[in-house]
Design an enzyme around this catalytic site. Structure first.
Site, PDB file in Angstrom:
ATOM      1  CD  GLN A  73      60.148  49.863  58.656  1.00 31.82           C
ATOM      2  OE1 GLN A  73      60.301  50.682  57.793  1.00 31.82           O
ATOM      3  NE2 GLN A  73      58.970  49.331  58.922  1.00 31.82           N
ATOM      4  CG  HIS A  74      61.430  44.782  57.214  1.00 34.63           C
ATOM      5  ND1 HIS A  74      60.091  45.092  57.219  1.00 34.63           N
ATOM      6  CD2 HIS A  74      62.027  45.698  56.394  1.00 34.63           C
ATOM      7  CE1 HIS A  74      59.899  46.137  56.418  1.00 34.63           C
ATOM      8  NE2 HIS A  74      61.047  46.530  55.915  1.00 34.63           N
ATOM      9  CG  ASP A 246      64.686  52.428  59.853  1.00 34.27           C
ATOM     10  OD1 ASP A 246      63.656  52.093  59.222  1.00 34.27           O
ATOM     11  OD2 ASP A 246      65.823  52.025  59.553  1.00 34.27           O
TER      12      ASP A 246
HETATM   13  O1  LIG Z   1      64.082  47.634  55.187  1.00 31.85           O
HETATM   14  C1  LIG Z   1      63.974  48.832  55.384  1.00 31.85           C
HETATM   15  C2  LIG Z   1      62.668  49.509  55.261  1.00 31.85           C
HETATM   16  O2  LIG Z   1      61.692  48.721  54.649  1.00 31.85           O
HETATM   17  C3  LIG Z   1      65.200  49.610  55.772  1.00 31.85           C
HETATM   18  O3  LIG Z   1      64.979  50.979  55.667  1.00 31.85           O
HETATM   19  C4  LIG Z   1      65.616  49.224  57.166  1.00 31.85           C
HETATM   20  O4  LIG Z   1      64.648  49.736  58.034  1.00 31.85           O
HETATM   21  C5  LIG Z   1      67.035  49.623  57.488  1.00 31.85           C
HETATM   22  O5  LIG Z   1      67.298  50.975  57.418  1.00 31.85           O
HETATM   23  P1  LIG Z   1      68.767  51.624  57.564  1.00 31.85           P
HETATM   24  O6  LIG Z   1      69.372  51.071  58.804  1.00 31.85           O
HETATM   25  O7  LIG Z   1      69.523  51.318  56.341  1.00 31.85           O
HETATM   26  O8  LIG Z   1      68.532  53.101  57.687  1.00 31.85           O
END
Ligand SMILES: O=C(CO)[C@@H](O)[C@H](O)COP(=O)(O)O
Ligand SMILES: Nc1ncnc2c1ncn2[C@@H]1O[C@H](COP(=O)(O)OP(=O)(O)O)[C@@H](O)[C@H]1O
Length: 484
Positions: A73-74, A246
């Site tokens: 995300q983000h 995700d």
């Molecule tokens: O920043 C967040 C959710 O807010 C993280 O969960 C990212 O979405 C990355 O996830 P992974 O790749 O570490 O699973």
């Protein structure tokens, strides 16, 4: 009769994973994976390359009827008027925009309530979340302040999953740039409770008055088709689903319902729960995001997940199995040794400039076993704080499931119940984000109002004696950190 196949993609921080599953039952047919480059600033083209390698490893899409992309995300993917990426994407774990987050909070507080200190409440009310360096809105402000010429060129803003979905569709025009509620809710310029963009917050972030022309991906509802036809690069002729962030993907892959909590230990450590109502936490510990089914997904996220164990294993010169064995050979509480694991700064609690600390070293605790134990316990204590923060928002916590790369660690599984204060379910190791994306693809293909019912993964239940003393000592020490 030939079975109908669907594909789910998880473009995560460290790699791209693809599952191909039977649309009716969810049975796994094929899998592929390819690594992503390291670092918190990544050229999105590297994700596209990894996606194509992972797809090829999963046998391609020629016989697949629908595909969906879930992703980290983000991340800020800024596009110019020609649809070209303006600069490498700033990822969710890039903390350079920590100051921008502080500025944005104070500015909205002053503008909305005449008081900078009211900023956190103003943001929580406006979007469901208080900005931290991870959120896209702060990355846009960083861009405006540090690369104004790039900020002035921004014609569209996408997230990693939006951009990959767009590339799959051929990226012919911004008309086909789409997203879903779950990922939009993590931008910081989307009102999660009401399901609409807040362009005023986009303007605030970009320091631009002309943001009406800036394209934001169209937010598709749950189960709504994103397109169909020939994919780019001869990848096949199929239906495209909207995709998801995700964590929402994992919720769909696990079939989470009210009362379920997922703890995902990948690069990030995530505690997420399905909630029927939106959450707005002015303390900022819990982000009030949306899920991929029309409900909500409040979550608490740390910057320090699996890499804490990667680093500990490297330091001790062992592999993950070795680290786990060492940790399990030490006493509970590591004889008084505490690792506060803010190796990458921290997001929850919001301490982006913090470093990690190792506290309680003595002649008897300075051993590989104690250090390994402290690493696992420190990681789990941060996640236990996350569970508490989610619970404090009135979200029911009835069943905890442990997923993500580090859920493969026997020490993590064994110590989790003691530190979390109750039994933990560990589903068979798998790619639950990609599975959720595949389930969404099957849902879109079916045209039904609800996602298909797929057989859920087998779980192994771990239980153990509660270890409140470990958390108490951690709570007393977690603020004893120094800055960078
Ligand atoms: O920043 C967040 C959710 O807010 C993280 O969960 C990212 O979405 C990355 O996830 P992974 O790749 O570490 O699973
Ligand atoms: N047995 C294990 N014990 C602890 N960590 C593990 C184990 N297997 C894999 N990992 C870690 O899990 C991480 C990858 O997990 P994943 O959930 O795919 O991450 P991400 O979603 O952030 O890309 C890596 O840091 C890897 O070293």
């Amino acid at each position: 009769m030939r079975e109908t196949l669907v594909a789910g993609i998880d473009s995560s921080t460290q790699s791209c994973k693809v599952v191909v599953r039977d649309a009716a039952t969810g049975a796994l047919r094929r899998f592929g994976q390819a690594p992503h480059p390291d670092g918190t600033e990544v050229d999105p083209e590297a994700w596209w390359d990894a996606l194509r390698v992972a797809l090829a490893a999963a046998g391609g899409l020629d016989d697949v009827a629908a595909v969906s992309v879930a992703g980290q995300q983000h991340g800020l993917v800024a596009l110019d008027a020609e649809g070209e990426v303006i600069r490498p994407a700033l990822l969710w774990n890039d903390t350079r925009s920590a100051g921008a987050a502080r500025d944005l909070i104070a500015e909205l507080g002053r503008a909305d309530r005449g008081d900078a200190a009211a900023g956190p409440a103003a943001w929580a009310e406006a979007t469901g979340s208080v900005p931290v360096a991870s959120l896209t809105v702060t990355k846009l402000r960083w861009l405006a302040d540090h690369e104004p010429e790039n900020a002035a060129r921004v014609a569209a803003v996408a997230l990693p999953h939006d951009w990959l979905t767009w590339r799959l569709s051929g990226a012919t025009s911004f008309d086909t740039l789409v997203t879903d509620r779950s990922d939009a809710s993590g931008t910081g310029y989307f009102d999660t409770a009401r399901g609409v963009y807040r362009r005023d917050l986009l303007a605030l972030a970009l320091r631009r008055d002309d943001v009406e022309g800036v394209v934001l991906p169209r937010v598709l509802g749950p189960g709504v088709e994103a397109g169909r036809g020939d994919l780019a690069a001869d990848l096949g002729h199929l239906v495209l689903a909207p995709g998801a962030g995700d964590n929402a993907g994992a919720a769909l892959g696990l079939g989470m319902v009210r009362g379920d909590v997922a703890i995902s230990i990948g690069t990030s450590g995530v505690v997420s729960a399905v909630a029927p109502e939106p959450v707005a936490d002015p303390t900022g510990l819990v982000a009030g995001f949306a899920d991929a089914t029309g409900s909500f997904l409040p979550l608490a996220v740390t910057l320090n997940g699996s890499r804490v164990l990667d680093a500990a294993a490297r330091l001790l010169g062992v592999d993950h199995a070795g680290l786990s064995a060492l940790a399990l050979a030490a006493p509970a509480g590591a004889g008084g040794l505490t690792l506060v694991p803010y190796l990458d700064g921290e997001r929850t609690p919001n301490l982006p400039e913090a470093t990690g600390s190792l506290l309680g070293l003595t002649l008897s605790t300075m051993t590989p076993e104690h250090l390994a134990r402290a690493a696992v316990e420190g990681l789990l204590c941060g996640l236990a704080d996350g569970v508490e923060a989610v619970r404090a928002q009135g979200v029911p916590v009835e069943r905890i499931r442990l997923i993500g790369g580090a859920a493969r660690s026997e020490a993590v599984r064994t110590l989790a119940p003691g530190i979390l204060g109750g039994p933990v379910q560990v589903p068979t190791p798998g790619e639950y984000v990609a599975d959720g994306a595949a389930r969404q693809a099957a849902w879109v293909l079916s045209g039904e109002p609800e996602p298909p019912t797929w057989t859920t993964a087998e779980v192994r239940i771990y239980d153990g004696e509660p270890a409140p003393q470990v958390r108490e000592r951690y709570a007393a020490r977690r603020h004893l950190v120094t800055g960078r």
